[in-house]
Write an enzyme that holds these catalytic residues in place. Structure first.
Site, PDB file in Angstrom:
ATOM      1  N   SER A  24      13.806 -10.606  -9.395  1.00  0.00           N
ATOM      2  CA  SER A  24      12.468 -10.022  -9.580  1.00  0.00           C
ATOM      3  C   SER A  24      11.942 -10.225 -10.991  1.00  0.00           C
ATOM      4  CB  SER A  24      12.505  -8.524  -9.266  1.00  0.00           C
ATOM      5  OG  SER A  24      13.406  -7.851 -10.142  1.00  0.00           O
ATOM      6  N   HIS A 157     -29.822   2.713   7.176  1.00  0.00           N
ATOM      7  CA  HIS A 157     -29.693   1.592   8.117  1.00  0.00           C
ATOM      8  C   HIS A 157     -30.243   0.294   7.514  1.00  0.00           C
ATOM      9  CE1 HIS A 157     -28.840   4.645  11.190  1.00  0.00           C
ATOM     10  NE2 HIS A 157     -29.896   5.285  10.720  1.00  0.00           N
ATOM     11  N   SER A 278     -25.276 -24.121  -8.174  1.00  0.00           N
ATOM     12  CA  SER A 278     -24.796 -24.856  -7.010  1.00  0.00           C
ATOM     13  C   SER A 278     -24.531 -26.300  -7.409  1.00  0.00           C
ATOM     14  CB  SER A 278     -25.845 -24.813  -5.900  1.00  0.00           C
ATOM     15  OG  SER A 278     -25.579 -25.774  -4.907  1.00  0.00           O
ATOM     16  N   ASN A 286     -26.368 -18.123  -8.091  1.00  0.00           N
ATOM     17  CA  ASN A 286     -25.482 -17.402  -7.183  1.00  0.00           C
ATOM     18  C   ASN A 286     -24.845 -16.201  -7.880  1.00  0.00           C
ATOM     19  OD1 ASN A 286     -25.933 -19.327  -5.162  1.00  0.00           O
ATOM     20  ND2 ASN A 286     -24.319 -20.651  -5.977  1.00  0.00           N
ATOM     21  N   GLU A 291     -20.036 -11.092  -5.865  1.00  0.00           N
ATOM     22  CA  GLU A 291     -19.365 -11.447  -4.620  1.00  0.00           C
ATOM     23  C   GLU A 291     -17.848 -11.365  -4.768  1.00  0.00           C
ATOM     24  OE1 GLU A 291     -20.914 -15.289  -3.711  1.00  0.00           O
ATOM     25  OE2 GLU A 291     -22.907 -14.536  -3.197  1.00  0.00           O
ATOM     26  N   GLN A 323      12.030  -3.326  -3.784  1.00  0.00           N
ATOM     27  CA  GLN A 323      11.699  -4.339  -4.782  1.00  0.00           C
ATOM     28  C   GLN A 323      10.351  -4.993  -4.470  1.00  0.00           C
ATOM     29  OE1 GLN A 323      14.889  -6.725  -6.662  1.00  0.00           O
ATOM     30  NE2 GLN A 323      13.833  -8.507  -5.826  1.00  0.00           N
ATOM     31  N   LYS A 326       6.399  -4.081  -6.353  1.00  0.00           N
ATOM     32  CA  LYS A 326       5.804  -4.403  -7.649  1.00  0.00           C
ATOM     33  C   LYS A 326       4.731  -5.481  -7.602  1.00  0.00           C
ATOM     34  CE  LYS A 326      10.157  -3.034  -9.618  1.00  0.00           C
ATOM     35  NZ  LYS A 326      10.703  -2.862  -8.243  1.00  0.00           N
TER      36      LYS A 326
END
Length: 461
Positions: A24, A157, A278, A286, A291, A323, A326
């Protein structure tokens, strides 16, 4: 290099496959600060009760300082053959100081050691989240103060319902995030008991002072049951649950920022820092940061489900299954911290288009409820009748292609004789929001008062 720390029972070291599934260190090395702090506290305690000599204690503390310095400097070599952070630190300590290093593990086990390390780590993360959330809240309070009277549509709504203010909308998220802070703080209170000294599962026969180590590490008290202490991961699950709720709140706000930043809405503009273009459409802006924040809930809530599934069938006390606690936790906490930082940046840089919001606020007959309320308040009309009358007024406005404020007094009189010219004072979106003065309502005065309360709370925290 085989791990000989536990090798007395076994003739050979683990083969490559066993090492791969068992090690680990690749991820639990981030516990190094907590692990060394726990070892120092344990050494101090062992010396205070006479289990360690002062010379051995001093050598151990000095050696641990050197290990810490090497890790900080990036010169420490982490070995997968040594499995985990605990064995890596102890092995290097032995190289530095020799035989006294072997006395450090007296009266403890990796079971209580990892539980202690993990609690210290989670506690540090919770403190960081609280600070990050409060920084985000303060940014929202500032925007709320700036836009206490900036009218926008309120939705149910995702349809226009009643006008609200942008400041009121920001303060809604301040309240949500305040609950998140409370959950993280509550989680911290419950986890703040020290497992150190519980050893493998049954405690120890050595005359240790668990109160001393608990105090040294900032815990309120030692855990009361050794079996529970080494097998408990409730503190991680509870923290992941709180993180999931927080991430959900950030996701909701991200969704709104995505919608509001479209050309169809145009309510807000995200800065270049948090937008991308883009590869084929040069006009695009964007909202990628929003997002990506919106997506983080999947990873964070997924970590909660993952660990819950790991823990659900485990008998007491420790099992190696644990284990698996984590990696998912580290990823979830990293994701939440990044999402909080990004959202704070977006809110601070956000450009609000007041005109676009105001124009949209009146769409969909958003002041219809104000007309119904006026009929109840000024004309003594029962609310159900007022609701019907208002519906008739909306239908008349639709026929004429105008909003309610565009109807004439003659239009209203034809619908119901009890309506008089005073009604026009409640049909604008500005008058609508100003009238919502009930506690918790959207009136600019309310928004300013709520923002002042939160500003004082956040700046004095």
């Amino acid at each position: 290099m085989s791990n000989k720390m536990w090798g007395g029972r076994f003739a050979t070291g683990p083969d490559a496959i066993m090492e791969e599934i068992n090690a680990s260190i690749d991820y639990d090395k981030r516990f190094h600060t907590q692990d060394i702090a726990g070892s120092k506290a344990h050494a101090e305690m062992l010396a205070s009760v006479g289990i360690l000599t002062q010379e051995d204690k001093d050598a151990i503390l000095s050696g641990l300082d050197q290990v810490s310095d090497e890790i900080a400097a990036g010169t420490f070599t982490f070995s997968r053959a040594l499995e985990d952070i605990h064995m890596n630190v102890e092995a290097r300590l032995k190289e530095i100081i020799g035989e006294p290093a072997g006395r450090l593990h007296t009266a403890r086990s990796r079971n209580d050691q990892v539980a202690t390390d993990f609690k210290l780590y989670v506690r540090d993360c919770l403190d960081t989240f609280v600070t990050q959330i409060q920084t985000l809240q303060l940014a929202m309070v500032e925007r709320a103060e700036e836009h206490a009277d900036s009218v926008m549509p309120g939705f149910t709504h995702l349809q226009s319902a009643q006008p609200v203010t942008f400041g009121h909308h920001m303060m809604a998220y301040v309240e949500m995030l305040g609950r998140d802070v409370g959950r993280f703080q509550d989680s911290r209170k419950r986890l703040n008991e020290s497992p150190l000294g519980c050893a493998a599962l049954a405690g120890t026969s050595f005359p240790i002072d668990r109160d001393m180590t608990a105090k040294a590490l900032g815990f309120d008290r030692p855990t009361a049951n050794s079996l529970d202490a080494v097998s408990d991961r409730d503190f991680v699950l509870e923290s992941l649950s709180a993180a999931s709720l927080c991430a959900m709140h950030l996701s909701r706000l991200s969704e709104e920022l995505v919608i509001w930043s479209t050309a169809q809405f145009g309510f807000v503009r995200l800065s270049d820092k948090f937008s991308t273009g883009s590869s084929i459409m040069p006009q695009k802006r964007n909202p990628d940061a929003a997002e990506l924040i919106r997506a983080k809930i999947g990873r964070i809530s997924g970590a909660l489900v993952s660990l819950m599934t790991v823990m659900k069938g485990l008998p007491l006390a420790y099992s190696k299954d644990m284990q698996e606690d984590k990696e998912v936790t580290f990823d979830a906490f990293d994701s939440l911290s990044l999402a909080l930082a990004a959202m704070t940046g977006m809110i601070k840089d956000l450009k609000v288009n007041k005109d676009a919001m105001s124009n949209a606020a009146g769409a969909g007959f958003a002041t219809a409820t104000d007309l119904a309320d006026w009929l109840v308040r000024e004309a003594n009309v029962p609310f159900r009748d007022a609701h019907h009358i208002t519906g008739s007024a909306v239908a008349r406005a639709e026929e004429k292609g105008c909003d309610l404020a565009g109807l004439t007094i003659e239009d209203f009189k034809e619908i119901d004789e009890r309506i008089d010219a005073r009604v026009f004072k409640v049909l604008t979106v500005q008058d609508s929001v100003k009238s919502r003065t009930s506690f918790g309502g959207t009136s600019p005065a309310n928004v300013k008062a709520a923002a002042a309360v939160w500003r004082d709370r956040l700046t004095s925290a």
